[in-house]
Design a protein around this motif. Sequence first.
Motif, short mmCIF file in Angstrom:
data_model
loop_
_atom_site.label_atom_id
_atom_site.label_comp_id
_atom_site.label_asym_id
_atom_site.label_seq_id
_atom_site.Cartn_x
_atom_site.Cartn_y
_atom_site.Cartn_z
N ARG A 121 53.42 57.06 37.13
CA ARG A 121 52.00 57.35 37.03
C ARG A 121 51.50 56.98 35.64
NH1 ARG A 121 48.23 60.56 39.74
NH2 ARG A 121 46.77 61.61 38.35
N GLY A 122 50.41 56.25 35.61
CA GLY A 122 49.87 55.80 34.34
C GLY A 122 50.59 54.59 33.78
N GLY A 123 51.54 54.07 34.53
CA GLY A 123 52.28 52.90 34.09
C GLY A 123 51.53 51.62 34.42
N GLY A 124 52.20 50.53 34.23
CA GLY A 124 51.61 49.23 34.52
C GLY A 124 52.06 48.21 33.51
N LEU A 125 51.37 47.10 33.50
CA LEU A 125 51.73 45.97 32.64
C LEU A 125 50.70 45.78 31.54
CD1 LEU A 125 52.60 43.36 35.42
CD2 LEU A 125 54.17 44.89 34.23
N SER A 126 51.19 45.38 30.38
CA SER A 126 50.29 44.99 29.31
C SER A 126 50.96 43.88 28.52
CB SER A 126 49.94 46.17 28.41
OG SER A 126 51.10 46.70 27.81
N LEU A 127 50.14 43.06 27.94
CA LEU A 127 50.60 41.95 27.13
C LEU A 127 50.90 42.47 25.74
CD1 LEU A 127 50.94 38.88 27.53
CD2 LEU A 127 48.61 38.60 26.72
N VAL A 158 46.90 36.73 41.17
CA VAL A 158 47.27 35.34 40.93
C VAL A 158 47.85 34.67 42.18
CG1 VAL A 158 47.58 35.64 38.45
CG2 VAL A 158 49.55 35.92 39.95
N ALA A 159 47.72 35.38 43.31
CA ALA A 159 48.07 34.84 44.63
C ALA A 159 49.51 34.36 44.76
CB ALA A 159 47.10 33.71 45.00
N VAL A 160 50.44 35.25 44.40
CA VAL A 160 51.86 34.94 44.56
C VAL A 160 52.57 36.16 45.14
CG1 VAL A 160 51.97 33.20 42.73
CG2 VAL A 160 52.35 35.57 42.17
N PRO A 161 53.73 35.96 45.76
CA PRO A 161 54.45 37.09 46.34
C PRO A 161 54.88 38.12 45.28
CG PRO A 161 55.32 35.01 47.18
CD PRO A 161 54.38 34.68 46.06
N TYR A 162 54.79 39.37 45.66
CA TYR A 162 55.16 40.47 44.78
C TYR A 162 56.61 40.35 44.31
CZ TYR A 162 56.50 45.23 43.49
OH TYR A 162 57.01 46.32 42.83
N THR A 198 49.12 47.06 37.73
CA THR A 198 50.49 47.10 38.24
C THR A 198 50.96 45.68 38.53
OG1 THR A 198 49.83 47.24 40.55
CG2 THR A 198 50.05 49.34 39.33
N THR A 199 52.25 45.56 38.71
CA THR A 199 52.81 44.25 39.07
C THR A 199 52.23 43.78 40.39
OG1 THR A 199 54.86 44.79 37.90
CG2 THR A 199 54.97 43.00 39.50
N ARG A 200 52.06 44.69 41.32
CA ARG A 200 51.49 44.33 42.62
C ARG A 200 50.06 43.81 42.46
NH1 ARG A 200 53.57 44.95 47.26
NH2 ARG A 200 55.01 46.58 46.62
N GLU A 201 49.25 44.46 41.63
CA GLU A 201 47.87 44.03 41.40
C GLU A 201 47.83 42.64 40.75
OE1 GLU A 201 45.72 48.37 40.85
OE2 GLU A 201 46.66 47.42 39.12
N VAL A 202 48.71 42.40 39.80
CA VAL A 202 48.76 41.09 39.16
C VAL A 202 49.20 40.04 40.17
CG1 VAL A 202 49.90 39.70 37.38
CG2 VAL A 202 49.09 42.00 36.84
N ALA A 203 50.20 40.36 40.98
CA ALA A 203 50.68 39.41 42.01
C ALA A 203 49.55 39.03 42.96
CB ALA A 203 51.85 40.02 42.79
N GLY A 262 41.36 38.24 42.81
CA GLY A 262 42.07 39.39 43.34
C GLY A 262 41.33 40.69 43.09
N PRO A 263 42.06 41.79 43.22
CA PRO A 263 41.41 43.09 43.01
C PRO A 263 41.05 43.26 41.54
CG PRO A 263 43.78 43.36 43.27
CD PRO A 263 43.46 41.91 43.53
N PRO A 264 40.00 43.99 41.25
CA PRO A 264 39.63 44.19 39.85
C PRO A 264 40.72 44.97 39.12
CG PRO A 264 38.33 45.61 41.27
CD PRO A 264 39.14 44.73 42.15
N PRO A 265 40.97 44.64 37.85
CA PRO A 265 41.99 45.37 37.12
C PRO A 265 41.54 46.82 36.93
CG PRO A 265 40.83 43.86 35.66
CD PRO A 265 40.33 43.63 37.06
#
Length: 149
Positions: free
Chosen positions: A61-67, A35-39, A27-32, A143-146
């Motif tokens: 649900r089941g969403g998130g980010l991908s390259l 990489v230690a930046v504000p959500y 998720t965007t929150r997990e990536v934030a 950060g947290p594991p993907p």
Amino acid sequence: MRLLRSTDLALRVLMRLATVAEDATPTTREVAEAVAVPYTHTTKVVAELQRRGLVDARRGRGGGLSLTAAGRSASVGAVVRAFEGEGEVVDCEGGATPCPVLPACRLRGALRQAQEAFYASLDPLTVSDMVTAPSGPLLLTLGPPPPGP
């Protein structure tokens, strides 16, 4: 030259997404957090990366980010140019009083050349290149594991 915070963040997000498994969609929150930046900053940058076709973002649900494939092969120089814009290093004409040296200034041209040399040095590098060892393995420990499959 100093990069804008959004440029730095865009590169961090792309690098983080390049290191996760192909089927993982953090998720965007997990990536934030990783990489230690504000959500809130991350959401703005992710929206721009998605608009440029570098990131796929799915909600719910089941969403998130991908390259995307384009994101994986994107030139670092092109990403930096996109986020930095076409502006010059110094604003000679801005403000209430333009620089009095402007009509005969040689510095402005030299700075423009230096800026282009900076971008040109980043052009051959891709996002994938930026996550080869030792960067990629380190990014996976942040950060947290993907989320896994």
